[in-house]
Design a protein around this motif. Sequence first.
Motif, PDB file in Angstrom:
ATOM      1  N   SER A   1      23.471   6.961  14.634  1.00 38.95           N
ATOM      2  CA  SER A   1      22.958   5.808  15.377  1.00 38.95           C
ATOM      3  C   SER A   1      21.442   5.720  15.249  1.00 38.95           C
TER       4      SER A   1
ATOM      5  N   SER B   1      19.479   2.640  13.448  1.00 38.09           N
ATOM      6  CA  SER B   1      18.506   1.910  14.260  1.00 38.09           C
ATOM      7  C   SER B   1      17.124   1.903  13.624  1.00 38.09           C
TER       8      SER B   1
ATOM      9  N   GLY C   1      17.111  -1.115  11.541  1.00 37.12           N
ATOM     10  CA  GLY C   1      17.235  -2.342  12.323  1.00 37.12           C
ATOM     11  C   GLY C   1      17.700  -3.519  11.502  1.00 37.12           C
TER      12      GLY C   1
ATOM     13  N   SER D   1      17.889  -7.302  12.865  1.00 42.59           N
ATOM     14  CA  SER D   1      16.597  -7.860  13.254  1.00 42.59           C
ATOM     15  C   SER D   1      15.608  -7.857  12.099  1.00 42.59           C
TER      16      SER D   1
ATOM     17  N   TYR E   1      23.158   2.550  20.378  1.00 39.33           N
ATOM     18  CA  TYR E   1      22.439   1.578  19.560  1.00 39.33           C
ATOM     19  C   TYR E   1      23.298   1.009  18.432  1.00 39.33           C
TER      20      TYR E   1
ATOM     21  N   HIS F   1      24.577  -2.809  17.617  1.00 35.39           N
ATOM     22  CA  HIS F   1      24.064  -3.377  16.372  1.00 35.39           C
ATOM     23  C   HIS F   1      25.192  -3.941  15.512  1.00 35.39           C
TER      24      HIS F   1
ATOM     25  N   ALA G   1      18.784 -10.039  18.356  1.00 30.34           N
ATOM     26  CA  ALA G   1      17.889  -9.515  17.317  1.00 30.34           C
ATOM     27  C   ALA G   1      16.678  -8.834  17.939  1.00 30.34           C
TER      28      ALA G   1
ATOM     29  N   VAL H   1      17.839  -5.424  19.107  1.00 30.48           N
ATOM     30  CA  VAL H   1      18.064  -4.519  17.983  1.00 30.48           C
ATOM     31  C   VAL H   1      16.742  -3.995  17.434  1.00 30.48           C
TER      32      VAL H   1
ATOM     33  N   PHE I   1      15.436  -1.404  19.711  1.00 32.87           N
ATOM     34  CA  PHE I   1      16.110  -0.120  19.513  1.00 32.87           C
ATOM     35  C   PHE I   1      15.458   0.623  18.341  1.00 32.87           C
TER      36      PHE I   1
END
Length: 530
Positions: free
Chosen positions: A55, A59, A62, A65, A205, A209, A342, A345, A348
């Motif tokens: 995760s 992340s 991303g 996003s 996360y 996502h 977004a 995310v 995160f």
Amino acid sequence: MSKDDIQMATAANEPSTLPADVGDLKDLSAEDRKLAELGYVPVFKREFSTWSCFSFAVSASGLFSSVSATLSYPLYAGGAASAVWCWFISGMGCMAIALSVSEIVSAYPTSGGMYFTCKYLAPKRWVAEIGWLCGWLNVLGQATGVASGGYAAAQLMLAAVSMGTDLTYTPTPGHTVGVMAALFVVGGLINSLSTRLMERLTRSYVVFHVCVLVAAIIALLVKQDNKHSASYVFTNVESESGWTPVGFSFLFGFLSVSWTMTDYDATAHIAEEIKEPEKKCPWAISTALLFTYLGGWIFTIVLVICMGDPEVILSSPIGQPVAQIFFNVLGKSGGMFFTVAAFLVINFGQIVAIQATSRTIFALSRDEMLPLSRVWLKINKHTGTPLNAVWVLIVFCICLDLIALGSYTTVAAIFSVCAIALDWSYCIPILCKLLFGKFERGPWHLGKASFWINIYACVWTLFVSIIFILPEFRPVTAENMNYASVILAGIGLFATVYWYSGARKSYHGPKTQMYIDPEARLHSYSGRAS
């Protein structure tokens, strides 16, 4: 590593030594014993599991996003075809780098990440110089990545606000900078939590996502009635950059991919907080980047199919082409929902990037590589984390993004600096591995394919680095100049002056430290804070 190897490594770097009797290591876990054998005092608690590692790695990129924040680059460069094919082509190069990084991290899992490996991969007489260059490039790349991510997060948040006002509100640079600063403070506060709490947050996360990504793809395909044809999506080339021939302009689309598929060794920087890092770190890095590669390509294709007139979304009053696509296709409510998603995310990603970069600052300070290293080295006795390193990063990123008040073009150059600096901080150890033959592989490795994957990673990095320092638009003016080269030169000049002004006398490469018994290890650095 044998006792003699440890003592030789120590002698080659710093006068601090392990005790003659290394039998004390039996009191440590297998992971901490390996770390002590590599020469570092275990100071962190190992709380991260296999799932939270994965995760964390997902992340860091991303995907949802990052694509949303950077789609404008390939659209300006070459239109639909640039967006689609740059993802496919550049993704292969990024995967080669990620796999090469995974293999090296498996052999040397520490908070120093790829920087630390220079100690074992470079010739002894060059360890200090190579380590200095690699370390500064790595921390520069990570810090600029955090800075650019914070600015992109603020843009996404204000885009959602603009949608809520039916596009009557237009975000200004001042508003964006203000929101950016507030978001960094929140990110710093979250990173002031203990490792256990950070691990619990990180677990969720990737679930959020993936759900958002799949929902966005389905919603756009279902709701968009006027989809572009396959011929348009895969073959249409329209350059808005002014470069000729158009094929050259097309290459600038690689930036979107390189900014998304980067920070490969972020998970390595929390290796000292992971159980079995020699296996979990490389697995998390490689699988997360494969997910990002395939998921990012599919998401990009869907966005191009559903984007409508590219000139309309590129001239969007809310300043975010993908947010405009959501607004046009899904209406106000749908647009706001996915733009806010977004925004979440990317935040995160910011949280894990701040964590990884602060651990890098800690690791470099442990080797006395940064100014005021003793300050950034301190471990807070309550959280067991380097809070000073977290907050100096927050202040630096806010200051860097303040440039946007005068020139957004300069801030945009930070995206390029992030990709260039990070990729070269990875390729330096990879080149050392190829040239000097000192590498001893860990449990996760590439086998016979290793050499060719390493070569491709380095050649690809050289190719895209040239592109990323060129101005993206012509004719070149002060307003559209790519200032990535200026930022790189400025940091390079500072690092060089700092080196020759005295740092070379105290810095001899990644150090070997004195081993401290398990009861005292959590206070080994926090004692300096009292």
